[in-house]
Scaffold this motif. Structure first.
Motif, mmCIF file in Angstrom:
data_model
loop_
_atom_site.group_PDB
_atom_site.id
_atom_site.type_symbol
_atom_site.label_atom_id
_atom_site.label_comp_id
_atom_site.label_asym_id
_atom_site.label_seq_id
_atom_site.Cartn_x
_atom_site.Cartn_y
_atom_site.Cartn_z
ATOM 1 N N ALA A 126 -3.453 1.792 48.161
ATOM 2 C CA ALA A 126 -2.643 0.758 48.812
ATOM 3 C C ALA A 126 -1.977 -0.130 47.763
ATOM 4 O O ALA A 126 -0.834 -0.575 47.957
ATOM 5 N N ILE A 127 -2.651 -0.374 46.659
ATOM 6 C CA ILE A 127 -2.059 -1.152 45.566
ATOM 7 C C ILE A 127 -0.842 -0.412 45.017
ATOM 8 O O ILE A 127 0.222 -0.996 44.821
ATOM 9 N N TYR A 128 -1.005 0.886 44.776
ATOM 10 C CA TYR A 128 0.124 1.690 44.298
ATOM 11 C C TYR A 128 1.250 1.733 45.327
ATOM 12 O O TYR A 128 2.431 1.653 44.967
ATOM 13 N N ALA A 129 0.909 1.864 46.605
ATOM 14 C CA ALA A 129 1.937 1.938 47.651
ATOM 15 C C ALA A 129 2.753 0.657 47.694
ATOM 16 O O ALA A 129 3.990 0.709 47.812
ATOM 17 N N ARG A 130 2.089 -0.494 47.568
ATOM 18 C CA ARG A 130 2.822 -1.766 47.567
ATOM 19 C C ARG A 130 3.737 -1.884 46.352
ATOM 20 O O ARG A 130 4.715 -2.629 46.383
ATOM 21 N N ALA A 131 3.409 -1.157 45.287
ATOM 22 C CA ALA A 131 4.232 -1.183 44.066
ATOM 23 C C ALA A 131 5.284 -0.073 44.068
ATOM 24 O O ALA A 131 5.946 0.144 43.061
ATOM 25 N N ALA A 171 -2.194 11.248 50.705
ATOM 26 C CA ALA A 171 -1.588 9.945 50.395
ATOM 27 C C ALA A 171 -0.264 9.774 51.134
ATOM 28 O O ALA A 171 0.023 8.694 51.658
ATOM 29 N N ARG A 172 0.534 10.825 51.212
ATOM 30 C CA ARG A 172 1.805 10.735 51.938
ATOM 31 C C ARG A 172 1.579 10.486 53.418
ATOM 32 O O ARG A 172 2.312 9.726 54.042
ATOM 33 N N ALA A 173 0.571 11.144 53.986
ATOM 34 C CA ALA A 173 0.264 10.938 55.403
ATOM 35 C C ALA A 173 -0.229 9.512 55.654
ATOM 36 O O ALA A 173 0.053 8.930 56.704
ATOM 37 N N THR A 174 -0.935 8.962 54.706
ATOM 38 C CA THR A 174 -1.500 7.620 54.862
ATOM 39 C C THR A 174 -0.481 6.528 54.575
ATOM 40 O O THR A 174 -0.375 5.555 55.315
ATOM 41 N N PHE A 175 0.278 6.680 53.494
ATOM 42 C CA PHE A 175 1.156 5.603 53.028
ATOM 43 C C PHE A 175 2.647 5.895 53.192
ATOM 44 O O PHE A 175 3.472 5.047 52.893
ATOM 45 N N GLY A 176 2.988 7.080 53.640
ATOM 46 C CA GLY A 176 4.391 7.430 53.811
ATOM 47 C C GLY A 176 4.987 8.022 52.544
ATOM 48 O O GLY A 176 4.356 8.085 51.499
ATOM 49 N N GLU A 177 6.209 8.473 52.680
ATOM 50 C CA GLU A 177 6.899 9.115 51.555
ATOM 51 C C GLU A 177 7.928 8.208 50.909
ATOM 52 O O GLU A 177 8.750 8.657 50.124
ATOM 53 N N ASN A 178 7.902 6.946 51.257
ATOM 54 C CA ASN A 178 8.858 5.997 50.688
ATOM 55 C C ASN A 178 8.374 5.528 49.324
ATOM 56 O O ASN A 178 7.255 5.055 49.184
ATOM 57 N N CYS A 179 9.219 5.677 48.339
ATOM 58 C CA CYS A 179 8.912 5.100 47.041
ATOM 59 C C CYS A 179 10.138 4.327 46.582
ATOM 60 O O CYS A 179 11.261 4.624 46.996
ATOM 61 N N PHE A 180 9.894 3.309 45.785
ATOM 62 C CA PHE A 180 10.981 2.407 45.397
ATOM 63 C C PHE A 180 10.626 1.752 44.070
ATOM 64 O O PHE A 180 9.482 1.754 43.654
ATOM 65 N N PRO A 181 11.620 1.203 43.401
ATOM 66 C CA PRO A 181 11.342 0.511 42.139
ATOM 67 C C PRO A 181 10.342 -0.616 42.374
ATOM 68 O O PRO A 181 10.423 -1.256 43.405
ATOM 69 N N PRO A 182 9.400 -0.768 41.540
ATOM 70 C CA PRO A 182 9.215 -0.266 40.180
ATOM 71 C C PRO A 182 8.429 1.039 40.121
ATOM 72 O O PRO A 182 7.876 1.370 39.082
ATOM 73 N N TYR A 183 8.393 1.804 41.184
ATOM 74 C CA TYR A 183 7.799 3.145 41.222
ATOM 75 C C TYR A 183 6.360 3.186 40.711
ATOM 76 O O TYR A 183 5.976 4.051 39.936
ATOM 77 N N GLY A 184 5.576 2.241 41.171
ATOM 78 C CA GLY A 184 4.150 2.252 40.843
ATOM 79 C C GLY A 184 3.765 1.496 39.591
ATOM 80 O O GLY A 184 2.603 1.491 39.218
ATOM 81 N N ARG A 185 4.692 0.856 38.941
ATOM 82 C CA ARG A 185 4.347 0.037 37.764
ATOM 83 C C ARG A 185 3.567 -1.173 38.269
ATOM 84 O O ARG A 185 4.025 -1.901 39.138
ATOM 85 N N LEU A 186 2.385 -1.370 37.718
ATOM 86 C CA LEU A 186 1.479 -2.410 38.190
ATOM 87 C C LEU A 186 1.466 -3.614 37.263
ATOM 88 O O LEU A 186 1.618 -3.476 36.052
#
Length: 95
Positions: free
Chosen positions: A44-49, A58-73
Motif C-alpha cells: 500500500a505504501i508503494y501504491a500510494r507512491a 498486487a495488480r488485483a489488489t491495488f490496480g494497474e495505475n502507476c504514476f510519477p514518482p513511480y514508487g520512489r519513497l
C-alpha cells in the motif's frame, strides 16, 4: 503496603522490558500482524507512491495505475517498508 510493593515490582519489570523493545515504532506495530497484513501494508505504501506492480496479486489488489514518482519513497516511507520487510522475513513470509 502490598499495593506499594506491587507498584515497585511492576516498575522494575517494565524497566527491564524496555531494553527488549524494538528500536523502531514501525516494528512494534508490525509484530502483531499476519503475513497477509504485512504484505498489504508494505505494498500500500508503494501504491500510494505510484509504483507499477508486476504481480497479478498486487495488480488485483491495488490496480494497474502507476504514476510519477513511480514508487520512489520518502525516507520515512522507506523506513516503514524496511520495518515491514524485516517482520515478513522474521515470520518467514513469502514475498
Amino acid at each position: 503496603m502490598r499495593g506499594r510493593f506491587f507498584s515497585i515490582s511492576f516498575s522494575i519489570a517494565l524497566a527491564g522490558a524496555a531494553t527488549f523493545l524494538p528500536a523502531s515504532p514501525f516494528i512494534a506495530e508490525a509484530q502483531a500482524q499476519s503475513c497477509g497484513q504485512l504484505w498489504y501494508q508494505r505494498n500500500a505504501i508503494y501504491a500510494r507512491a505510484g509504483y507499477c506492480f508486476q504481480t497479478a496479486r498486487a495488480r488485483a489488489t491495488f490496480g494497474e495505475n502507476c504514476f510519477p514518482p513511480y514508487g520512489r519513497l520518502s525516507p520515512n516511507q522507506q523506513a516503514r517498508v524496511n520495518a515491514l520487510q524485516y517482520q515478513e522475513d522474521m515470520r518467514g513470509c513469502p514475498r
